[in-house]
Design a protein around this motif. Sequence first.
Motif, PDB file in Angstrom:
ATOM      1  N   ARG A  24      36.360  29.549  35.859  1.00 13.74           N
ATOM      2  CA  ARG A  24      37.655  29.484  36.537  1.00 13.74           C
ATOM      3  C   ARG A  24      38.692  30.079  35.589  1.00 13.74           C
ATOM      4  O   ARG A  24      38.658  29.823  34.390  1.00 13.74           O
ATOM      5  CB  ARG A  24      38.034  28.045  36.855  1.00 13.74           C
ATOM      6  N   SER A  27      45.192  32.824  35.836  1.00  8.48           N
ATOM      7  CA  SER A  27      45.630  34.214  35.704  1.00  8.48           C
ATOM      8  C   SER A  27      47.142  34.310  35.612  1.00  8.48           C
ATOM      9  O   SER A  27      47.868  33.670  36.365  1.00  8.48           O
ATOM     10  CB  SER A  27      45.138  35.015  36.912  1.00  8.48           C
ATOM     11  N   ALA A  33      44.887  37.528  41.536  1.00  9.35           N
ATOM     12  CA  ALA A  33      43.522  38.074  41.598  1.00  9.35           C
ATOM     13  C   ALA A  33      43.405  39.443  40.936  1.00  9.35           C
ATOM     14  O   ALA A  33      42.293  39.944  40.763  1.00  9.35           O
ATOM     15  CB  ALA A  33      43.060  38.148  43.049  1.00  9.35           C
ATOM     16  N   ALA A  36      40.799  40.194  38.227  1.00 11.28           N
ATOM     17  CA  ALA A  36      39.410  40.494  38.588  1.00 11.28           C
ATOM     18  C   ALA A  36      39.178  41.996  38.740  1.00 11.28           C
ATOM     19  O   ALA A  36      38.039  42.435  38.813  1.00 11.28           O
ATOM     20  CB  ALA A  36      39.028  39.773  39.876  1.00 11.28           C
ATOM     21  N   GLY A  37      40.236  42.783  38.751  1.00 11.22           N
ATOM     22  CA  GLY A  37      40.103  44.229  38.903  1.00 11.22           C
ATOM     23  C   GLY A  37      39.791  44.968  37.612  1.00 11.22           C
ATOM     24  O   GLY A  37      39.497  46.166  37.634  1.00 11.22           O
ATOM     25  N   SER A  56      31.734  40.367  38.105  1.00 12.68           N
ATOM     26  CA  SER A  56      32.341  40.178  39.419  1.00 12.68           C
ATOM     27  C   SER A  56      33.478  39.177  39.308  1.00 12.68           C
ATOM     28  O   SER A  56      33.588  38.453  38.326  1.00 12.68           O
ATOM     29  CB  SER A  56      31.308  39.701  40.454  1.00 12.68           C
ATOM     30  N   GLY A  57      34.296  39.154  40.324  1.00 11.40           N
ATOM     31  CA  GLY A  57      35.404  38.218  40.332  1.00 11.40           C
ATOM     32  C   GLY A  57      36.097  38.238  41.685  1.00 11.40           C
ATOM     33  O   GLY A  57      35.978  39.199  42.440  1.00 11.40           O
ATOM     34  N   ARG A  58      36.815  37.147  41.956  1.00 10.53           N
ATOM     35  CA  ARG A  58      37.506  37.070  43.247  1.00 10.53           C
ATOM     36  C   ARG A  58      38.517  35.932  43.208  1.00 10.53           C
ATOM     37  O   ARG A  58      38.430  35.029  42.376  1.00 10.53           O
ATOM     38  CB  ARG A  58      36.513  36.840  44.375  1.00 10.53           C
ATOM     39  N   ALA A  59      39.446  35.988  44.157  1.00 15.09           N
ATOM     40  CA  ALA A  59      40.367  34.871  44.340  1.00 15.09           C
ATOM     41  C   ALA A  59      39.552  33.698  44.882  1.00 15.09           C
ATOM     42  O   ALA A  59      38.611  33.883  45.657  1.00 15.09           O
ATOM     43  CB  ALA A  59      41.466  35.260  45.322  1.00 15.09           C
ATOM     44  N   HIS A  60      39.920  32.512  44.454  1.00 10.10           N
ATOM     45  CA  HIS A  60      39.231  31.319  44.934  1.00 10.10           C
ATOM     46  C   HIS A  60      40.273  30.209  45.015  1.00 10.10           C
ATOM     47  O   HIS A  60      40.725  29.708  43.990  1.00 10.10           O
ATOM     48  CB  HIS A  60      38.088  30.924  43.995  1.00 10.10           C
ATOM     49  N   VAL A  64      41.331  31.972  40.425  1.00 12.13           N
ATOM     50  CA  VAL A  64      40.419  33.109  40.359  1.00 12.13           C
ATOM     51  C   VAL A  64      39.144  32.642  39.667  1.00 12.13           C
ATOM     52  O   VAL A  64      39.200  31.810  38.755  1.00 12.13           O
ATOM     53  CB  VAL A  64      41.046  34.268  39.540  1.00 12.13           C
ATOM     54  N   LEU A  66      35.655  34.322  37.754  1.00 12.36           N
ATOM     55  CA  LEU A  66      35.075  35.544  37.196  1.00 12.36           C
ATOM     56  C   LEU A  66      33.676  35.253  36.692  1.00 12.36           C
ATOM     57  O   LEU A  66      33.384  34.142  36.240  1.00 12.36           O
ATOM     58  CB  LEU A  66      35.897  36.059  36.005  1.00 12.36           C
TER      59      LEU A  66
END
Length: 169
Positions: A24, A27, A33, A36-37, A56-60, A64, A66
Amino acid sequence: MSAEPERLIVGRVSGVYGVKGFVRIFSETEPRAAIAGFSQLWLQRGDDWELLEVESGRAHGRGVVLKFRETVDRDAACALVGSTLAVEREWLPPLEEGAYYWADLQGLRVETKDGVDLGRITGFIETGANDVMVVRNDRERLVPWVRGRYVLDVDLAAGLVRVDWDPEF
């Protein structure tokens, strides 16, 4: 010997997520998010920096998650909790004229249009309507970051932000 790259803090590892090595992230990017880019992130533990590959990564939810290539399981992810994450300045996209990264404004002197010293920028607060500068000197002042209304001029070379602000506020 090569010079260390200029690193800008973009977040920190705040916990683990699942059993496959995800972490977790708190950020500090906008949007959240965006962290994660990046294909790589610098991770700091103590005085040591390590370059990690973002798998990989994403909003959650409001945060975020990762997955780093180097974290293969929950135990490896647990070892990263509390670490600081950073990017190299050269990885950031160029800004349009008149836009600034907060990191470039930290520490700048703030003075009124009449030359009254208000202190230095110590941080920013996101309010939704507009960002707010935290300026500290003899006391803390919160000055809205509204160009043309309160923020009159930014001179990075001189290290100065001129504002239209009552010093008594």
